[in-house]
Each structure stands twice: as structure tokens, then as C-alpha cells.
Design an enzyme around this catalytic site. Structure first.
Site, PDB file in Angstrom:
ATOM      1  N   ASN A   1      -9.042  14.947   6.055  1.00  0.00           N
ATOM      2  CA  ASN A   1     -10.156  14.126   5.581  1.00  0.00           C
ATOM      3  C   ASN A   1     -10.422  13.079   6.653  1.00  0.00           C
ATOM      4  OD1 ASN A   1     -11.981  12.527   4.292  1.00  0.00           O
ATOM      5  ND2 ASN A   1     -10.593  11.832   2.673  1.00  0.00           N
TER       6      ASN A   1
ATOM      7  N   LYS B   1     -12.791  11.008   6.746  1.00  0.00           N
ATOM      8  CA  LYS B   1     -13.392   9.780   6.191  1.00  0.00           C
ATOM      9  C   LYS B   1     -14.573   9.347   7.068  1.00  0.00           C
ATOM     10  CE  LYS B   1      -8.951   8.817   4.153  1.00  0.00           C
ATOM     11  NZ  LYS B   1      -7.977   7.851   3.653  1.00  0.00           N
TER      12      LYS B   1
ATOM     13  N   SER C   1      -0.346   9.337   3.870  1.00  0.00           N
ATOM     14  CA  SER C   1       0.517   9.183   5.039  1.00  0.00           C
ATOM     15  C   SER C   1       1.338  10.428   5.380  1.00  0.00           C
ATOM     16  CB  SER C   1       1.431   7.960   4.878  1.00  0.00           C
ATOM     17  OG  SER C   1       0.661   6.781   4.756  1.00  0.00           O
TER      18      SER C   1
ATOM     19  N   GLY D   1      -2.989   5.572   3.975  1.00  0.00           N
ATOM     20  CA  GLY D   1      -3.257   4.727   5.141  1.00  0.00           C
ATOM     21  C   GLY D   1      -2.278   3.573   5.300  1.00  0.00           C
TER      22      GLY D   1
ATOM     23  N   GLU E   1      -3.071  11.941  -4.615  1.00  0.00           N
ATOM     24  CA  GLU E   1      -2.981  10.954  -3.536  1.00  0.00           C
ATOM     25  C   GLU E   1      -2.686   9.576  -4.125  1.00  0.00           C
ATOM     26  OE1 GLU E   1      -5.353  12.366   0.108  1.00  0.00           O
ATOM     27  OE2 GLU E   1      -6.796  11.408  -1.215  1.00  0.00           O
TER      28      GLU E   1
ATOM     29  N   GLU F   1     -10.957   6.242  -2.601  1.00  0.00           N
ATOM     30  CA  GLU F   1     -11.839   5.276  -1.919  1.00  0.00           C
ATOM     31  C   GLU F   1     -13.227   5.301  -2.547  1.00  0.00           C
ATOM     32  OE1 GLU F   1     -11.032   6.806   1.996  1.00  0.00           O
ATOM     33  OE2 GLU F   1      -8.991   5.997   1.842  1.00  0.00           O
TER      34      GLU F   1
ATOM     35  N   HIS G   1     -12.219  11.088  -4.483  1.00  0.00           N
ATOM     36  CA  HIS G   1     -11.264  10.377  -3.629  1.00  0.00           C
ATOM     37  C   HIS G   1     -11.137   8.930  -4.104  1.00  0.00           C
ATOM     38  CE1 HIS G   1      -9.295   8.596  -0.192  1.00  0.00           C
ATOM     39  NE2 HIS G   1      -8.948   9.821   0.176  1.00  0.00           N
TER      40      HIS G   1
HETATM   41  P1  13P Z   1      -3.756   9.033   5.219  1.00  0.00           P
HETATM   42  O1  13P Z   1      -3.165  10.362   5.547  1.00  0.00           O
HETATM   43  O2  13P Z   1      -4.395   8.360   6.387  1.00  0.00           O
HETATM   44  O3  13P Z   1      -2.788   8.162   4.462  1.00  0.00           O
HETATM   45  O4  13P Z   1      -4.977   9.325   4.197  1.00  0.00           O
HETATM   46  C1  13P Z   1      -4.766  10.103   3.080  1.00  0.00           C
HETATM   47  C2  13P Z   1      -6.070  10.381   2.439  1.00  0.00           C
HETATM   48  O5  13P Z   1      -6.674   9.518   1.830  1.00  0.00           O
HETATM   49  C3  13P Z   1      -6.636  11.731   2.577  1.00  0.00           C
HETATM   50  O6  13P Z   1      -7.731  11.910   1.730  1.00  0.00           O
END
Ligand code: 13P
Length: 251
Positions: free
Chosen positions: A9, A11, A213, A173, A167, A97, A95
Site C-alpha cells: 500500500n 498510500k 510494520s 508506520g 492492521e 487512515e 483502511h
Molecule cells: P506500514 O507497513 O508502513 O506500517 O503500513 C501498514 C499499512 O497501513 C498498510 O496498509
């Protein structure tokens, strides 16, 4: 047999040139025959990256979001019909976010999932709890409610086009990963809930990905858990070498 999936992803990252460079690195790699690679690409690059992905039969492209209506006066939005019209196979929905910054509720996501499936997209449905919920040890109930709110009315046929990505928000992150055991416990609980909702066959066949992560250094152990069928990877999916290592982390 459920799929093994390494999904990235990106983003809101990468310029066009960087996105093309990264994709080149991935499609030129030799990908194990039993692994499906999915790239979660910014909307503006979908068409180009999808064209590039066709050179490797193991690589597929996903949108990161789509609107709940088919078309209309929704400035700046992207519809499932648009995605289908350029042959995009997957869409990531829910997601954390987007739940947080775009106020996406389970009810809204239920509509998005419905319209995506009605238009023959494969859905990667994200769920996961915040740190507060984890500290209160309410994570399993919370994630079940997310699934109940958006997926519980789907048919078995619908569910055969849904992948779940667990997640935990506190691991996204942050560099902090759920331990392999924490991931396994939650994935097992999700699968048990799918069994309650849809029965044994759907529960056994639905791929459940872990996200938060994931890195080359921890992917093997996480992917090695019984109920973990792969990962949805942010940061580490945006460097070709590290993503390829993750792709090769299935046993
Ligand atoms: P990270 O791997 O950067 O922690 O992000 C995970 C994520 O949100 C994938 O959709």
C-alpha cells in the site's frame, strides 16, 4: 486452498517516475508461483502501473479507495465503474487512515463493499483496533464489530471475492509490530467469526493478511503463523528490494 498474498500500500507516496521505477523492480522479479502480489497504487497512476503489472502474471494492481455511489456530482472522487473501465482488479476499502481522516464508518464501508462487489472488483477489507482498545483488551470484540458492520450481510459468493487485512492501528508506520502470536490470535479470532457468519468453507478459504510494520526482518515469522496468509505492507513495500524479500518470505 487460500491464497498467499503480499500486498503493498503506497498510500500518498511516490512521484510518477518513482512509481514506475518501483514497479519495474517488482515486475522484473521472479515471484514464487503460489504467491499473489498486489500493488496498492495512488489513483492517478493506476492505469500506467496496471499496464506494467500485466508483464508479470503474479502481479496485480489495487486502488486504495473507491466511492460508494456509481457516478454523479462527487467532485474529486473515483468510482468502482471507473476502476473497472481501466481493468483494475482490486480495491482496498476501510483502511484505518480513511476511517480516521475521512470519517469512514462501518455503514459507509458496507455500501462501498457492496458496490465494489457488484462491479466485480476484488475487495481487500481492512480492520484493526487502536492502542486504547488493545490496552483495554477489547480488540477481538472491536474487530468483530467492524466485520459485522460492513460484511455480515454478504453472500458466500460475495465473500469469495473478499480478502481481510487485519492492521492494528498502533502498529502502522510506528515500527512497532504485533508479535507473531498477537497476529495469530487475532487472525484466528477473525476466522472463527467468519465461521459463525458464513460457515466453515468461507472461513477456511478467506485470506487474512496482517498489516503494521511488516519488514523483511519479521515477515517470515509473521507469515509463518497458521492463520496469517500474507501481509498488507506500507513503508517496506515502497523499496523494491525489501518488498521482494517480503514476497519471498512465505514458507
Ligand atoms: P506500514 O507497513 O508502513 O506500517 O503500513 C501498514 C499499512 O497501513 C498498510 O496498509
Amino acid at each position: 486452498m487460500r491464497k498467499k498474498i503480499a500486498a503493498g500500500n503506497w498510500k500518498m507516496n511516490k512521484t510518477f517516475g518513482e512509481a514506475v521505477e518501483l514497479t519495474k523492480g517488482i515486475v522484473e522479479a521472479k515471484i514464487p508461483e503460489d504467491v499473489t502480489v498486489i500493488l496498492g497504487v495512488p489513483a492517478i497512476y493506476l492505469n500506467k502501473i496496471n499496464g506494467m503489472a500485466k508483464s508479470n502474471e503474479r502481479v496485480f494492481v489495487s486502488a486504495q479507495n473507491a466511492h460508494q455511489e456509481l457516478r454523479g456530482a462527487y467532485t474529486g472522487e473515483i468510482s468502482v465503474e471507473m476502476l473497472k473501465s481501466i481493468d483494475i482488479p482490486y480495491v482496498i476499502l476501510g483502511h484505518s487512515e480513511r476511517r480516521e481522516y475521512n470519517c469512514e464508518t462501518p455503514e459507509l464501508l458496507k455500501k462501498k463493499v457492496r458496490i465494489a462487489l457488484d462491479n466485480n472488483l476484488e475487495v481487500i477489507f481492512c480492520c484493526g483496533e487502536s492502542l486504547d482498545i488493545r490496552k483495554a483488551n477489547k480488540q477481538e470484540e472491536y474487530v468483530r464489530n467492524q466485520i459485522k458492520g460492513s460484511l455480515s450481510e454478504l453472500s458466500d459468493e460475495d465473500m469469495s471475492h473478499v480478502t481481510i487485512a487485519y492492521e492494528p492501528i498502533w502498529a502502522i508506520g510506528t515500527g512497532e509490530t504485533a508479535s507473531p502470536q498477537q497476529a495469530q490470535d487475532m487472525h484466528k479470532s477473525i476466522r472463527a467469526y467468519l465461521n459463525e457468519l458464513f460457515g466453515n468453507e468461507i472461513a477456511a478459504d478467506t485470506a487474512i493478511l496482517y498489516g503494521g510494520s511488516v519488514k523483511p526482518a519479521n515477515a517470515k515469522e509473521i507469515f509463518g503463523q497458521d492463520d496469517v496468509d500474507g501481509g498488507l505492507v506500507g513503508g517496506a513495500s515502497m523499496i523494491a528490494d525489501s518488498f521482494i524479500e517480503i514476497i519471498n518470505s512465505f514458507s
